[in-house]
Design an enzyme around this catalytic site. Structure first.
Site, PDB file in Angstrom:
ATOM      1  CE  LYS A 195     -43.264 -11.066  61.900  1.00 59.56           C
ATOM      2  NZ  LYS A 195     -42.353 -11.717  60.743  1.00 59.56           N
ATOM      3  CG  ASP A 231     -38.658 -14.403  58.462  1.00 62.74           C
ATOM      4  OD1 ASP A 231     -39.061 -15.744  59.323  1.00 62.74           O
ATOM      5  OD2 ASP A 231     -38.781 -13.220  58.793  1.00 62.74           O
TER       6      ASP A 231
HETATM    7  C1  BGC Z   1     -42.698 -14.806  63.667  1.00 55.78           C
HETATM    8  C2  BGC Z   1     -41.600 -15.666  62.903  1.00 55.78           C
HETATM    9  C3  BGC Z   1     -40.956 -14.984  62.058  1.00 55.78           C
HETATM   10  C4  BGC Z   1     -40.003 -14.090  62.831  1.00 55.78           C
HETATM   11  C5  BGC Z   1     -39.255 -13.044  62.227  1.00 55.78           C
HETATM   12  C6  BGC Z   1     -41.797 -13.780  64.340  1.00 55.78           C
HETATM   13  O1  BGC Z   1     -42.957 -13.007  64.947  1.00 55.78           O
HETATM   14  O2  BGC Z   1     -43.455 -15.230  64.704  1.00 55.78           O
HETATM   15  O3  BGC Z   1     -42.547 -16.642  62.173  1.00 55.78           O
HETATM   16  O4  BGC Z   1     -39.844 -15.750  61.535  1.00 55.78           O
HETATM   17  O5  BGC Z   1     -41.175 -13.045  63.439  1.00 55.78           O
HETATM   18  O6  BGC Z   1     -39.696 -12.530  60.913  1.00 55.78           O
END
Ligand code: BGC
Length: 551
Positions: A195, A231
């Site tokens: 992200k 999460d």
């Molecule tokens: C992450 C996860 C996370 C998801 C939602 C992804 O980019 O790798 O760990 O649960 O985003 O936030």
């Protein structure tokens, strides 16, 4: 074809419109509608060819589900080295049972925001929350790891000091929404950033330790970090608390991911380095399905636009499925398609504004806003055109823009639904399965929930049934609940040990008493024998006295 439906709605709006409108305005609108209709007819082929890339048949989705499921099996057995879906153990000992109580701190670091919350939990009552929200500054997200954790620790300490709770040694549950290799509830090594976060020196490190050190550096608060969770795990736990049951926790926000309950004996790779024995038959697994496609195993669902997004991203080749489904890239995908349609002169007569040509200038929230427009009014769409600096647009341009938003976000919903159906098909439980979903992309889009529900129905194995519940703030509530569960389990463990100790003492006492009784019994026996002997001796003496007298 949806464009024509929209056109029909617009026509009706015009037909039934305000009779007070001056005839010239109605005539202008009629002419524009006529032009729009013929333009749509002319352009539908080229528009269709651009959009066809985003349409996925159920056969393609089922093919993807089967590849995903294979990767999940391999992830359980071989982890990230053997699969693109990591299947990470959570070590969460139990789901909530409704008896949790107390005051806990929950911290949530997910997309670009950090939240610190104080949660009061009482059985049978809604959780009471005080929270502090902050946007993580770019220099913390993209600087060094210690800068990032110092920022987090400062936010935590500021809040606790403000609320006069800094010296309470409160238990903290930390929701950290990035893939971590956990060897226990409070030891988690970051596998990679997703992200768009790039803070250096964190990958490969224990994040709980980094946070603890930062809190110590700050020095103002005394807290104990009792658990780190993803999460999706928080969402599952919060939903189980609120609805009494949850089989799958899903996030479709800036990123996407899911967690579910897996048989512990199948978690081979993740349990190899476990800190302690895990004595439960099932464990929540953080799938990290966002990594699906990272080894080019999903080329058949990737479009030319996805490739551009990936190439320009902070982490090329990483979290491919995340980039196809979640909000982080959805707006940019729409922008790329719009740019292409402009280049082919299908849109805005070929005149894209400078902003529309600039990466990142079409945020995902625009999609929900455009799709929220009531047929005919297009208030949000006009506002967005204004923000994008597009002055010269026709009615058909607005319809095409809406159509692009529809098709791109519908693909995302279809892929998410296929991933959900894939996990549900793996769950062996027979009765109704509960899927808890959270995340801004899912919540704010007007049709996402409906699209996902309908598609999951089409893809689920026959005989399976499910329901979707939307959880509010699963990450926050989940973190506090986990801290409460840890506290409850710890208390239960202490009580178990005390009871065990008490039993042991009672047993020892019973044994001592038994030995004492035996000893007393023996003494009495000896006494009896002695008396009997005395009696015998006395008898013998009397007999011998008597015989002496007689002789
Ligand atoms: C992450 C996860 C996370 C998801 C939602 C992804 O980019 O790798 O760990 O649960 O985003 O936030």
């Amino acid at each position: 074809m949806l464009g024509f439906l929209e056109l029909a709605v617009a026509y009706r709006t015009w037909r039934d419109g305000n009779p007070e409108d001056p005839p010239s305005a109605r005539k202008k609108l009629r002419n524009e509608l006529r032009k729009t209709a013929s333009k749509l007819e002319e352009e539908s082929i080229s528009l269709e060819s651009v959009m066809a890339e985003f349409k996925l048949s159920n056969n393609t989705l089922k093919r993807m589900m089967s590849h995903m499921s294979d990767n999940m099996d391999r992830g359980l057995e071989k982890g990230l080295p053997g699969s693109t879906i990591a299947m990470l153990p959570s070590f969460v000992p139990e789901l909530p049972d409704g008896t949790e109580r107390g005051t806990y701190v929950a911290m949530d670091l997910g997309g670009t925001n950090l939240r610190v919350m104080i949660m009061h939990i009482e059985p049978g009552e809604p959780m009471r929350t005080k929270q502090f929200n902050t946007r993580i500054p770019d220099k913390a997200m993209h600087g060094s790891g210690s800068q990032l954790f110092d920022y987090i620790a400062k936010a935590l300490c500021d809040f606790l000091v403000e609320k006069d709770l800094a010296d309470q040694d409160l238990p903290v549950g930390f929701t950290f929404s990035y893939p971590c290799n956990q060897t226990g509830l409070r030891s988690a090594t970051l596998l990679r950033w997703t992200k768009g976060v790039t803070a250096t020196g964190v990958v490969g490190k224990d994040v709980v330790q980094m946070l603890e050190e930062a809190i110590k550096r700050d020095g103002r608060a005394k807290v104990e970090i009792v658990a780190l969770i993803n999460d999706t795990v928080g969402t599952m736990v919060a939903a189980a608390y609120e609805s009494g049951q949850c089989d799958l926790g899903v996030i479709i926000g800036t990123g996407t991911n899911a967690s579910y309950l897996e048989d512990t004996k199948k978690i081979v790779y993740g349990m190899q380095n476990a800190d302690d024995d895990y004595l439960h038959s099932q464990m929540i697994i953080d799938t990290e399905w966002g990594g699906f496609g990272d080894r080019n195993e999903a080329e058949y669902i990737i479009t030319q636009y996805d490739k551009i997004i990936d190439k320009r991203s902070d982490h090329p080749g990483v979290n491919t499925f995340d980039k196809l489904v979640a909000g982080m890239c959805m707006g940019e995908l729409v922008r790329l398609v719009l740019e292409k349609l402009c280049t082919s002169k299908v849109l805005f007569n070929g005149n894209a504004s400078k902003l529309l040509k600039t990466p990142g200038k079409f945020p995902t929230k625009y999609i929900s806003e455009i799709l929220h427009d009531e047929g005919g009014s297009y208030t949000n769409t006009r506002q967005i055109m204004d923000e994008l600096g597009i002055e010269d647009f026709t009615f058909s341009d607005m319809l095409l823009l809406r159509e692009v938003c529809m098709v791109v976000s519908r693909r995302s919903a279809n892929l998410a639904a296929a991933a959900i159906a894939c996990v549900l098909n793996r769950v062996s439980k027979k009765n109704l399965l509960t899927v808890a979903i959270d995340g801004s992309t899912y919540k704010y889009h007007p049709f996402f929930d409906h699209w996902v529900t309908e598609k999951v129905k089409e893809l689920l194995d026959p005989g399976k049934e499910f329901k979707i519940v939307q959880t509010g703030d699963g990450s926050g509530k989940g973190a506090a609940l986990i801290a409460a569960i840890v506290f409850r389990v710890k208390k239960a463990e202490e009580k178990r040990k005390q009871d065990e100790e008490k039993l042991k003492l009672e047993e020892e006492k019973r044994k001592l008493e038994e030995m004492e009784n035996i000893r007393k019994e023996k003494l009495m026996e000896e006494e009896r024998a002695r008396r009997y002997q005395d009696l015998l001796n006395y008898g013998d003496e009397r007999i011998s006295e008597r015989s002496n007298q007689l002789s």
